[in-house]
Enzyme design. Structure first.
Site, PDB file in Angstrom:
ATOM      1  N   HIS A  73      27.105  14.816  39.734  1.00  0.00           N
ATOM      2  CA  HIS A  73      27.684  14.085  38.606  1.00  0.00           C
ATOM      3  C   HIS A  73      28.615  12.968  39.047  1.00  0.00           C
ATOM      4  O   HIS A  73      28.930  12.078  38.254  1.00  0.00           O
ATOM      5  CB  HIS A  73      28.433  15.052  37.692  1.00  0.00           C
ATOM      6  CG  HIS A  73      27.534  16.018  36.980  1.00  0.00           C
ATOM      7  ND1 HIS A  73      27.100  15.833  35.686  1.00  0.00           N
ATOM      8  CD2 HIS A  73      26.979  17.192  37.396  1.00  0.00           C
ATOM      9  CE1 HIS A  73      26.320  16.837  35.344  1.00  0.00           C
ATOM     10  NE2 HIS A  73      26.224  17.677  36.360  1.00  0.00           N
ATOM     11  N   ASP A 132      33.265   5.661  39.512  1.00  0.00           N
ATOM     12  CA  ASP A 132      32.894   6.765  38.628  1.00  0.00           C
ATOM     13  C   ASP A 132      31.399   6.992  38.722  1.00  0.00           C
ATOM     14  O   ASP A 132      30.619   6.037  38.825  1.00  0.00           O
ATOM     15  CB  ASP A 132      33.264   6.447  37.176  1.00  0.00           C
ATOM     16  CG  ASP A 132      33.930   7.620  36.475  1.00  0.00           C
ATOM     17  OD1 ASP A 132      33.713   8.766  36.914  1.00  0.00           O
ATOM     18  OD2 ASP A 132      34.671   7.397  35.507  1.00  0.00           O
TER      19      ASP A 132
END
Length: 461
Positions: free
Chosen positions: A156, A364
């Protein structure tokens, strides 16, 4: 249809009375309900000593098999190697890495503990889907215990370039471990490329073509699966909660002022200090915004026992005081900084009320806040997303106002552009991003990954 076994560091509480916090939990629960299966992992509790036998509960047709962690395992595995070594390195922040051998040993110990507890629960035709950086060695541990079922892994967070990764102690072993999965999923093409290059350079994996590798006589596949959101559900929730009392009080207090909103975990990867300083630059360079613009930053507490996080909180509080002390007036404070967690429904209403969604992480994997903000907008009068170029979401949301999160002038100019953007352009950009979000919605993400994992086998371990 084979049973699905989801493995993650944390498992949602099946007895919780509140709705699940995020779309990801909802998506995985939905996949388990459709396929039938089990969710295995840590229950979020600490025990006095090691516990090897999981507690199993059933809810909505799903078996939840969970273990507590000992204090030593929590300190070494979770706070230590996972979040003081892997997390900063994978977010390109080598200066925040704090490596200790005991942390590395704890990381290996907990992955072995998980494998010991999970192996007896598996059925011959199970398909396993392992999630995130805490559990990269798990496939190897399971293979060593005789598990031959399909095992997929989804990362992720970002995957760093090899010149960054090689600074992390233990990186070669982690690359070897990742090569024991059957399918590796990444958020972006850059992440997949970085892994394939690292595996080739560090452990001799042979890349046949993008997406297909050979390592130690076994084949593995890689794929790009950007995590999405439930667009229709978010649009509905945001429309309903716009009239909730808490949201209405905020809007009444704003009056005619423009709301800029940021919602993040309190983490150094989110670029919060740069965001605050960029907002100060906006007030300096675009004087007409003074008195007419409010930045509301919600920063949920996170990993407060790690010194970098506690220090960050103090710096943000200091910046808030400095900016408000310099620019505030009797009826206007430019920054509303809230170091607390809010219910997801309230956040959707705040997103819909905000003229600008400010999402500027320094790095991110994806950043679902960006997608949630876009999904929550009124299509007839949408706000504008100002998004970091270094967020994984930027690869999909090209119609956002993209900025360099390290460039304060770039962020300030981007916010000013967003606030001044005419309605036709706002509608055009919003419609374009909604098309992308619908094409890559959360159920599409789950279906694509599972289809690739359960497709024709390439080889056995």
């Amino acid at each position: 249809m084979s049973r699905l076994v989801v493995v993650s560091n944390r498992v949602p509480n099946p007895r919780a009375t509140q709705p699940q916090a995020g779309g990801l939990s909802v998506a995985l629960s939905g996949a388990l309900k459709r396929r039938g299966g089990m969710w295995f992992g840590w229950d979020g509790q600490l025990s006095q000593g090691p516990v090897s036998r999981p507690r199993i509960e059933q809810a909505d047709g799903i078996d939840y098999a969970t273990l507590p962690l000992s204090r030593a395992d929590y300190d070494d595995f979770y706070l230590g190697y996972s979040n003081a070594v892997i997390w900063p390195v994978f977010h390109f922040n080598l200066g925040a890495m704090d490596y200790q051998r005991s942390h590395s040993e704890g990381y290996a110990r907990v992955n072995a503990l998980f494998a010991d507890a999970l192996t007896p629960l598996l059925e011959p035709d199970d398909t396993l889907w392992v999630h995130d950086y805490h559990l990269m060695p798990l496939a190897r541990e399971l293979r060593e215990r005789g598990v031959r079922q399909r095992i997929g892994f989804f990362l992720h967070i970002p995957f760093p370039d090899y010149d960054v990764l090689r600074a992390m102690p233990g990186h070669r072993q982690l690359l070897e471990d990742l090569c024991r999965f059957d399918l590796l999923g990444f958020q972006t093409e850059n992440d997949r490329h970085a892994f394939e290059e690292s595996a080739s350079l560090a452990v001799g994996a042979l890349v046949h073509e993008p997406g297909r590798l050979r390592h130690r006589n076994r084949e593995l596949r890689t794929g790009v699966y950007p995590v999405g959101v439930d667009v229709d559900e978010l649009a509905d929730v945001s429309q309903r909660t716009l009239t909730a009392p808490r949201v209405r009080r905020l809007l009444d207090g704003l009056g005619e002022r423009d709301l800029i909103i940021g919602v993040d975990r309190l983490d150094y990867s989110k670029g919060l200090e740069q965001r605050f300083r960029a907002f100060e630059t906006l007030l300096q360079d675009y004087a007409h915004r003074r008195g007419h613009t409010v930045l509301m930053q919600i920063a949920s507490p996170s990993r407060s026992s790690i010194s970098e996080y506690a220090d960050l909180r103090q710096r943000l509080e200091g910046l808030t005081g400095h900016i408000n002390g310099t620019y505030a007036d009797l009826d206007w404070a430019p920054i509303h900084y809230l170091n607390k967690t809010f219910a997801r429904g309230s956040l959707m209403g705040l997103y819909r009320a905000a003229r600008v969604g400010l999402v500027t992480p320094l790095r991110d994997g994806m950043n679902l806040v960006a997608k949630e903000y876009v999904s929550s907008q009124d299509p007839e009068n949408p706000g504008v997303l100002v998004l970091s170029e270094l967020a994984g979401a930027a690869a999909e949301l090209e119609a956002a106002v993209l900025v360099n999160p390290y460039d304060l002038d770039s962020i300030a100019a981007g916010v000013n552009t967003a606030l001044a953007m005419p309605l036709p352009e706002r509608r055009r950009r919003h419609a374009q991003m909604m098309d992308v979000l619908r094409a890559n919605a959360i159920d599409v993400w789950e279906a694509r990954f599972m289809a690739d994992l359960t497709g024709p086998a390439e080889s056995a371990d």
